[in-house]
Design an enzyme around this catalytic site. Structure first.
Site, PDB file in Angstrom:
ATOM      1  N   GLY A 121       0.830  -1.210   0.000  1.00 51.57           N
ATOM      2  CA  GLY A 121       0.000   0.000   0.000  1.00 51.57           C
ATOM      3  C   GLY A 121       0.854   1.244   0.000  1.00 51.57           C
ATOM      4  O   GLY A 121       2.029   1.208  -0.344  1.00 51.57           O
ATOM      5  N   ASN A 122       0.269   2.368   0.362  1.00 52.62           N
ATOM      6  CA  ASN A 122       1.044   3.613   0.478  1.00 52.62           C
ATOM      7  C   ASN A 122       0.407   4.513   1.525  1.00 52.62           C
ATOM      8  O   ASN A 122      -0.574   4.140   2.149  1.00 52.62           O
ATOM      9  CB  ASN A 122       1.167   4.301  -0.887  1.00 52.62           C
ATOM     10  CG  ASN A 122      -0.194   4.657  -1.456  1.00 52.62           C
ATOM     11  OD1 ASN A 122      -0.894   5.497  -0.912  1.00 52.62           O
ATOM     12  ND2 ASN A 122      -0.578   3.985  -2.533  1.00 52.62           N
ATOM     13  N   TYR A 123       0.974   5.709   1.709  1.00 49.87           N
ATOM     14  CA  TYR A 123       0.598   6.565   2.837  1.00 49.87           C
ATOM     15  C   TYR A 123      -0.590   7.490   2.563  1.00 49.87           C
ATOM     16  O   TYR A 123      -0.895   8.341   3.392  1.00 49.87           O
ATOM     17  CB  TYR A 123       1.797   7.421   3.250  1.00 49.87           C
ATOM     18  CG  TYR A 123       2.966   6.628   3.758  1.00 49.87           C
ATOM     19  CD1 TYR A 123       2.947   6.082   5.038  1.00 49.87           C
ATOM     20  CD2 TYR A 123       4.082   6.419   2.957  1.00 49.87           C
ATOM     21  CE1 TYR A 123       4.020   5.350   5.505  1.00 49.87           C
ATOM     22  CE2 TYR A 123       5.161   5.682   3.423  1.00 49.87           C
ATOM     23  CZ  TYR A 123       5.127   5.159   4.696  1.00 49.87           C
ATOM     24  OH  TYR A 123       6.186   4.439   5.160  1.00 49.87           O
ATOM     25  N   ALA A 134      -3.639   7.494  -5.012  1.00 50.54           N
ATOM     26  CA  ALA A 134      -2.266   7.000  -5.106  1.00 50.54           C
ATOM     27  C   ALA A 134      -2.377   5.499  -5.372  1.00 50.54           C
ATOM     28  O   ALA A 134      -2.638   4.700  -4.468  1.00 50.54           O
ATOM     29  CB  ALA A 134      -1.518   7.275  -3.817  1.00 50.54           C
TER      30      ALA A 134
END
Ligand code: PMT
Length: 404
Positions: A214-216, A282
């Protein structure tokens, strides 16, 4: 930007109350008029005499003035103010605000407030991290209040520095930025009748039943865009990856997804009926080739995960785009910003691209602020750092010019 602005400053019972003197000093220095409303507990930490000396106005605390018994009108204060700032704001006051417990002058003023409300929480980490406090803060955000908190680095633990009140000069800078971008509120319903697709948040690409890539992304930027479009009259389909924030405007329909493939399916199904799409999510460019059916056990010293490419949603919508439709992308960069953004603009057949860079501390992932450049084939416009709501306003102004 604060010259002539009328600010109601709410002060509650926190050790950080002494810092409200610094807030008043900064506000007054910038030409603002400040009216303090303090809770009974707040007076245990700082005296009304100090505060009235700084503001040159009697401090309001009780429903009735102690001197002559006249009624202190919270409704008048609600109409008078250009903004209400509650700093410091304790967990108790947050809870009362979220649930409308109008048992003191500060809360009644808050409930009567017609102007935007800014809240700077102040409490210890345990109280801050408690699900009750978190839920109350989410509710307050959902009601359109601005929560001003110290930013933790996006790579740091999400709780670093949390609970502590933001520094006075940063709180005042936040208000300044808000008013700088708050021609933000002066526009008409220029998107009435338009249908807009927005993607927001991260994608999660499953590795096994308990792990993902995943990402932030917190979704804040995409949700701010959705609220801005809806506020200006558009019907919004918000295809959102997993986030903890909620959309509040009734014209926003949220389609919750987890992976890029799910986001791709939802976005391509909705796009043909939309006048515009803004791709703020994102999205993971790759996903594991296989998702393990059971939790992967720790075996050996290394582990390889074979990745396969995900669909590029923006590029796909760029191919589907019909004359009259407007496609807006984002570029999140760490280096060679302009060059990369121009490349994405062309490759994905976008009408314009919103560039934000991780080199600008306190922007992009998770922060309340962003600093963008809007790049199109005809030129580039650089904007100063602003709260994401004001950034959304700038982006939607650009979109609106292109739709009409
Ligand atoms: O959510 P926040 O915490 O508020 O943070 C906001 C943000 C930093 C996530 C946001 O401002 C932002 O920059 N979003 C785009 C992030 C990104 O993935 O950028 P990119 O440069 O990798 O992608 C370029 C564009 O293609 C983006 O519009 C992206 O949505 C889109 N894309 C990318 C990959 C893919 N497979 N499909 C896509 O549609």
């Amino acid at each position: 930007m604060l010259q002539g602005k009328k600010i109601v400053l709410g002060i509650t019972g926190s050790i950080a109350a002494y810092k409200s003197c610094l807030i008043i000093r900064e506000l007054v220095k910038r030409g603002a008029e400040v009216q303090v409303v303090i809770t009974p507990a707040g007076k245990e930490f700082i005296t009304p005499i100090t505060l009235s000396a700084l503001t040159q106005k009697p401090v309001v605390s009780e429903f009735f003035s102690q001197r002559d018994g006249t009624w202190n009108s919270h409704v008048k204060l609600g109409l008078w103010a250009d903004a209400m700032l509650i700093a410091p704001c304790t967990a108790s006051t947050l809870g009362k605000m979220a649930h409308g417990v109008a048992d003191n002058m500060l809360i009644t003023t808050y409930l009567s407030m017609k102007a935007p409300v800014f809240v700077a929480p102040a409490m210890d980490l345990d109280m801050y991290a408690h699900p009750t406090t978190q839920q109350n803060m989410q509710m307050l955000k959902g009601f359109g209040n601005h929560i001003i908190e110290p930013q933790s680095g996006f790579l740091a633990s999400g709780l670093e520095g949390k609970g502590r009140m933001e520094e006075p000069e940063k709180i005042v800078a936040y208000l300044e930025r808000y008013f700088a971008g708050a021609s933000a509120t002066a526009d008409a319903a220029d998107l009435t009748g338009q249908k807009i697709l927005i993607t927001a948040g991260p994608t999660y690409e499953k590795i096994d039943p308990v792990r993902f890539i995943g990402n932030y992304s917190s979704g804040k930027m995409g949700y701010a865009l959705a609220e801005e479009c809806a506020r200006r009259g558009a019907k919004v389909t918000l295809v959102s990856g997993p986030v903890s924030i909620k959309a509040s405007h009734p014209r926003i329909q949220v389609v919750s997804v987890e992976s890029c493939v799910e986001m791709f399916e939802a976005a391509t199904a909705v796009f043909p009926s939309c006048q515009a799409a803004i791709l703020c999510a994102a999205v993971a460019d790759f996903r594991p080739a296989e998702v393990a059916a059971q939790k992967i056990k720790r075996v050996g010293q290394t582990m390889d995960i074979h990745l396969v490419p995900n669909p590029d949603i923006a590029a796909h919508l760029g191919q589907m785009k019909q004359p009259g439709q407007v496609l807006v992308g984002f570029a999140l960069e760490t280096n060679d910003e302009q060059q990369n953004a121009h490349h994405k603009l062309e490759k994905k057949n976008l009408d314009f691209i919103v560039l934000n860079s991780l080199r600008n501390a306190g922007t992009c992932f998770q922060s309340d602020d962003n600093q963008i450049s809007i790049i199109s084939r005809t030129g580039q416009h650089d904007y100063e750092r602003k709260p994401k709501q004001a950034v959304a306003h700038d982006i939607i102004d650009e979109l609106s010019r292109r739709i009409h």
